[in-house]
Write a protein that holds these residues in place. Sequence first.
Motif, PDB file in Angstrom:
ATOM      1  N   VAL A   1      82.250  55.481  26.113  1.00  0.00           N
ATOM      2  CA  VAL A   1      81.086  55.793  26.942  1.00  0.00           C
ATOM      3  C   VAL A   1      81.519  55.829  28.406  1.00  0.00           C
ATOM      4  O   VAL A   1      82.262  54.958  28.861  1.00  0.00           O
ATOM      5  CB  VAL A   1      79.943  54.761  26.720  1.00  0.00           C
ATOM      6  CG1 VAL A   1      80.376  53.356  27.072  1.00  0.00           C
ATOM      7  CG2 VAL A   1      78.702  55.164  27.496  1.00  0.00           C
ATOM      8  N   ARG A   2      81.094  56.877  29.122  1.00  0.00           N
ATOM      9  CA  ARG A   2      81.413  56.987  30.548  1.00  0.00           C
ATOM     10  C   ARG A   2      80.174  57.454  31.302  1.00  0.00           C
ATOM     11  O   ARG A   2      79.232  58.003  30.723  1.00  0.00           O
ATOM     12  CB  ARG A   2      82.592  57.929  30.787  1.00  0.00           C
ATOM     13  CG  ARG A   2      82.344  59.378  30.451  1.00  0.00           C
ATOM     14  CD  ARG A   2      83.590  60.244  30.725  1.00  0.00           C
ATOM     15  NE  ARG A   2      83.987  60.236  32.120  1.00  0.00           N
ATOM     16  CZ  ARG A   2      83.505  61.066  33.047  1.00  0.00           C
ATOM     17  NH1 ARG A   2      82.589  61.970  32.734  1.00  0.00           N
ATOM     18  NH2 ARG A   2      83.927  61.005  34.293  1.00  0.00           N
ATOM     19  N   HIS A   3      80.207  57.194  32.602  1.00  0.00           N
ATOM     20  CA  HIS A   3      79.128  57.644  33.486  1.00  0.00           C
ATOM     21  C   HIS A   3      79.789  58.054  34.805  1.00  0.00           C
ATOM     22  O   HIS A   3      80.478  57.237  35.435  1.00  0.00           O
ATOM     23  CB  HIS A   3      78.112  56.524  33.716  1.00  0.00           C
ATOM     24  CG  HIS A   3      76.818  57.003  34.307  1.00  0.00           C
ATOM     25  ND1 HIS A   3      76.740  57.580  35.566  1.00  0.00           N
ATOM     26  CD2 HIS A   3      75.543  56.995  33.806  1.00  0.00           C
ATOM     27  CE1 HIS A   3      75.491  57.895  35.821  1.00  0.00           C
ATOM     28  NE2 HIS A   3      74.738  57.568  34.768  1.00  0.00           N
ATOM     29  N   PRO A   4      79.606  59.283  35.237  1.00  0.00           N
ATOM     30  CA  PRO A   4      80.337  59.775  36.417  1.00  0.00           C
ATOM     31  C   PRO A   4      79.955  59.098  37.719  1.00  0.00           C
ATOM     32  O   PRO A   4      80.674  59.245  38.716  1.00  0.00           O
ATOM     33  CB  PRO A   4      79.977  61.267  36.438  1.00  0.00           C
ATOM     34  CG  PRO A   4      78.690  61.379  35.688  1.00  0.00           C
ATOM     35  CD  PRO A   4      78.745  60.316  34.639  1.00  0.00           C
ATOM     36  N   ASP A   5      78.846  58.320  37.755  1.00  0.00           N
ATOM     37  CA  ASP A   5      78.377  57.768  39.024  1.00  0.00           C
ATOM     38  C   ASP A   5      78.325  56.243  39.069  1.00  0.00           C
ATOM     39  O   ASP A   5      77.928  55.681  40.094  1.00  0.00           O
ATOM     40  CB  ASP A   5      76.961  58.301  39.330  1.00  0.00           C
ATOM     41  CG  ASP A   5      76.930  59.816  39.397  1.00  0.00           C
ATOM     42  OD1 ASP A   5      77.865  60.399  39.984  1.00  0.00           O
ATOM     43  OD2 ASP A   5      75.983  60.409  38.842  1.00  0.00           O
ATOM     44  N   LEU A   6      78.723  55.566  37.968  1.00  0.00           N
ATOM     45  CA  LEU A   6      78.546  54.114  37.913  1.00  0.00           C
ATOM     46  C   LEU A   6      79.870  53.395  37.684  1.00  0.00           C
ATOM     47  O   LEU A   6      80.766  53.924  37.016  1.00  0.00           O
ATOM     48  CB  LEU A   6      77.577  53.731  36.783  1.00  0.00           C
ATOM     49  CG  LEU A   6      76.147  54.296  36.879  1.00  0.00           C
ATOM     50  CD1 LEU A   6      75.343  53.832  35.673  1.00  0.00           C
ATOM     51  CD2 LEU A   6      75.473  53.864  38.182  1.00  0.00           C
ATOM     52  N   ASN A   7      79.970  52.171  38.227  1.00  0.00           N
ATOM     53  CA  ASN A   7      81.124  51.330  37.921  1.00  0.00           C
ATOM     54  C   ASN A   7      80.838  50.540  36.644  1.00  0.00           C
ATOM     55  O   ASN A   7      79.766  50.661  36.047  1.00  0.00           O
ATOM     56  CB  ASN A   7      81.459  50.410  39.093  1.00  0.00           C
ATOM     57  CG  ASN A   7      80.318  49.449  39.429  1.00  0.00           C
ATOM     58  OD1 ASN A   7      79.475  49.135  38.588  1.00  0.00           O
ATOM     59  ND2 ASN A   7      80.282  48.970  40.673  1.00  0.00           N
ATOM     60  N   SER A   8      81.774  49.686  36.243  1.00  0.00           N
ATOM     61  CA  SER A   8      81.650  48.990  34.955  1.00  0.00           C
ATOM     62  C   SER A   8      80.418  48.104  34.898  1.00  0.00           C
ATOM     63  O   SER A   8      79.663  48.116  33.910  1.00  0.00           O
ATOM     64  CB  SER A   8      82.909  48.150  34.696  1.00  0.00           C
ATOM     65  OG  SER A   8      84.049  48.973  34.613  1.00  0.00           O
ATOM     66  N   ASP A   9      80.183  47.309  35.962  1.00  0.00           N
ATOM     67  CA  ASP A   9      79.045  46.384  35.934  1.00  0.00           C
ATOM     68  C   ASP A   9      77.724  47.144  35.888  1.00  0.00           C
ATOM     69  O   ASP A   9      76.806  46.770  35.138  1.00  0.00           O
ATOM     70  CB  ASP A   9      79.087  45.479  37.169  1.00  0.00           C
ATOM     71  CG  ASP A   9      80.256  44.510  37.129  1.00  0.00           C
ATOM     72  OD1 ASP A   9      80.763  44.247  36.016  1.00  0.00           O
ATOM     73  OD2 ASP A   9      80.663  44.022  38.198  1.00  0.00           O
TER      74      ASP A   9
ATOM     75  N   SER B   1      89.217  49.049  33.535  1.00  0.00           N
ATOM     76  CA  SER B   1      88.216  50.005  33.101  1.00  0.00           C
ATOM     77  C   SER B   1      87.548  50.663  34.301  1.00  0.00           C
ATOM     78  O   SER B   1      87.360  50.040  35.347  1.00  0.00           O
ATOM     79  CB  SER B   1      87.148  49.317  32.248  1.00  0.00           C
ATOM     80  OG  SER B   1      87.696  48.888  31.026  1.00  0.00           O
ATOM     81  N   ASP B   2      87.173  51.940  34.141  1.00  0.00           N
ATOM     82  CA  ASP B   2      86.465  52.686  35.180  1.00  0.00           C
ATOM     83  C   ASP B   2      85.634  53.772  34.498  1.00  0.00           C
ATOM     84  O   ASP B   2      86.172  54.779  34.050  1.00  0.00           O
ATOM     85  CB  ASP B   2      87.450  53.314  36.166  1.00  0.00           C
ATOM     86  CG  ASP B   2      86.747  54.052  37.297  1.00  0.00           C
ATOM     87  OD1 ASP B   2      85.500  54.116  37.280  1.00  0.00           O
ATOM     88  OD2 ASP B   2      87.437  54.569  38.191  1.00  0.00           O
ATOM     89  N   PRO B   3      84.314  53.553  34.378  1.00  0.00           N
ATOM     90  CA  PRO B   3      83.471  54.539  33.688  1.00  0.00           C
ATOM     91  C   PRO B   3      83.479  55.916  34.341  1.00  0.00           C
ATOM     92  O   PRO B   3      83.072  56.898  33.719  1.00  0.00           O
ATOM     93  CB  PRO B   3      82.067  53.914  33.761  1.00  0.00           C
ATOM     94  CG  PRO B   3      82.292  52.464  34.028  1.00  0.00           C
ATOM     95  CD  PRO B   3      83.548  52.389  34.843  1.00  0.00           C
ATOM     96  N   ARG B   4      83.937  55.998  35.616  1.00  0.00           N
ATOM     97  CA  ARG B   4      83.960  57.287  36.302  1.00  0.00           C
ATOM     98  C   ARG B   4      85.258  58.054  36.051  1.00  0.00           C
ATOM     99  O   ARG B   4      85.401  59.194  36.489  1.00  0.00           O
ATOM    100  CB  ARG B   4      83.769  57.052  37.810  1.00  0.00           C
ATOM    101  CG  ARG B   4      82.407  56.474  38.151  1.00  0.00           C
ATOM    102  CD  ARG B   4      82.332  55.937  39.553  1.00  0.00           C
ATOM    103  NE  ARG B   4      83.208  54.782  39.737  1.00  0.00           N
ATOM    104  CZ  ARG B   4      83.134  53.939  40.771  1.00  0.00           C
ATOM    105  NH1 ARG B   4      82.206  54.119  41.694  1.00  0.00           N
ATOM    106  NH2 ARG B   4      83.944  52.930  40.864  1.00  0.00           N
ATOM    107  N   LEU B   5      86.193  57.405  35.363  1.00  0.00           N
ATOM    108  CA  LEU B   5      87.468  58.051  35.057  1.00  0.00           C
ATOM    109  C   LEU B   5      87.225  59.288  34.197  1.00  0.00           C
ATOM    110  O   LEU B   5      86.382  59.277  33.300  1.00  0.00           O
ATOM    111  CB  LEU B   5      88.368  57.064  34.305  1.00  0.00           C
ATOM    112  CG  LEU B   5      89.852  57.409  34.149  1.00  0.00           C
ATOM    113  CD1 LEU B   5      90.556  57.345  35.497  1.00  0.00           C
ATOM    114  CD2 LEU B   5      90.510  56.413  33.183  1.00  0.00           C
ATOM    115  N   SER B   6      87.962  60.349  34.455  1.00  0.00           N
ATOM    116  CA  SER B   6      87.770  61.569  33.675  1.00  0.00           C
ATOM    117  C   SER B   6      88.159  61.341  32.220  1.00  0.00           C
ATOM    118  O   SER B   6      88.978  60.475  31.906  1.00  0.00           O
ATOM    119  CB  SER B   6      88.598  62.710  34.254  1.00  0.00           C
ATOM    120  OG  SER B   6      89.979  62.500  33.999  1.00  0.00           O
TER     121      SER B   6
END
Length: 460
Positions: free
Chosen positions: A41-49, A101-106
Amino acid sequence: MAALDGLCQALDGSGCELYLVGGAVRDWLRGVPNTDLDLLVRHPDLNSDALEDLLRRQLAPAPVLGVGESFRVLKVKWAGEWLDLALPSQPAPGTAQGWRSDPRLSLAADLGRRDFTVNALALRLCPGHEEPELSDPFGGRADLAAGQLRATGSAAERLHEDPLRLLRAARFAAQGLAPDAELTAAAQAAAPRLAQVAPERLWHEWQRLFAAPRSSAGLRWLARVGALAVIVPAWAEVEGLEQHNPHHRETVSDHLLSVVAELDRMGAAPLTRQAGFFHDIGKGRTRTLEPGPQGLCGHFYGHEKVGAELTRQSLRQLRASGQDIRDLSRLVELHMRPGQAGTRAAARRLVAAAGELLEPLLDLYAADRLAHVGEDPAQIAARQTFIRAAAADLPRAFSEHSLALSGHDLLALGLKQGEIGAVKRWLTEQVLAGTTPNERDALVQRLQAKDAPADRQSLK
């Protein structure tokens, strides 16, 4: 899958992107069932927390638990099942954990840190009304079609990150994907580092290797890159060892792998294939050479007992279960016996000794004989049938505890307490020899017969 459909509905409008990644996508492309779902799961605008907070709100009242410090996995109880949602991650040099971890990572960057191209695949879920979208930035789909296994990016870097990937590569080789030249060269350099991997992790992958359709292919690759002797040190004692025996055209190590190949062909159980790998491991310590009519002749007296002990030692080092240690060492110790069971009595003793391992033992015997020179498959099958038939009336693992006469029965017949054990052993031998059926009246008559030992002490 209903759980995934519901998850997509819950995340609708949240801005989250949900992907099925790795092995489940690989097996989907191959048409192979796989219920082990790996989700990203990823989100281009949010960090992990922030993403964790969003997921807890979107999926409420379902519990969402975070696992890991820098490399986060969120465990979600959804539709009665626990699902793992990993966040995109990448190496983080200088950190204790090694990843962050970085949800904004491609998506491509996340897939680029996976071990092999055939695992660097992602299938976009929740795409609205569109067809599921496959992401394959490293050519994994083409590698699957070509039957090739390549590392994602640098093979040396991938194996340096986790040497256990070397054993995983062997498992893929056993599933029909041939490691390419770069991966093989990197594996040769990385093989010594397998000694640093936790034994429990090695054992888990070792078992999965023997469950693959062509486990012998994976073992041959491990031998080629020098990894087998790291995992099983006793392998070094038989690798390339000439047998100097007219019944063998192969070295001991090649013979072991040929037996595993026969067991693969037979569709034998993973336990039996593993016994095939170990069955002659004791020949390195027992070989003697004597002059013969055609040069040196090799003998390996007692190699089955030595091999059983080496098997126990190897499996203990790998933290195998007690049951696996007992079963595999027992198969190694007994592997010569079917070929020696030429009489009904010998066959019955073998069946009693093998117990529940009889069928694996007979499979091992057949594979071993077929890997010898000039063996007749019909004769091998006939010996298997003979052994089964000779002991058809015996329960598996027959022993003195299986006798139809108990210790109380023998006391009632006038025997003394100190005579019971010896008499039961003697009666057990009569049943195994086939001279007396295991029936109460027959055993009493046998004990009272004229040729029964009159002096009970002589039975001890």
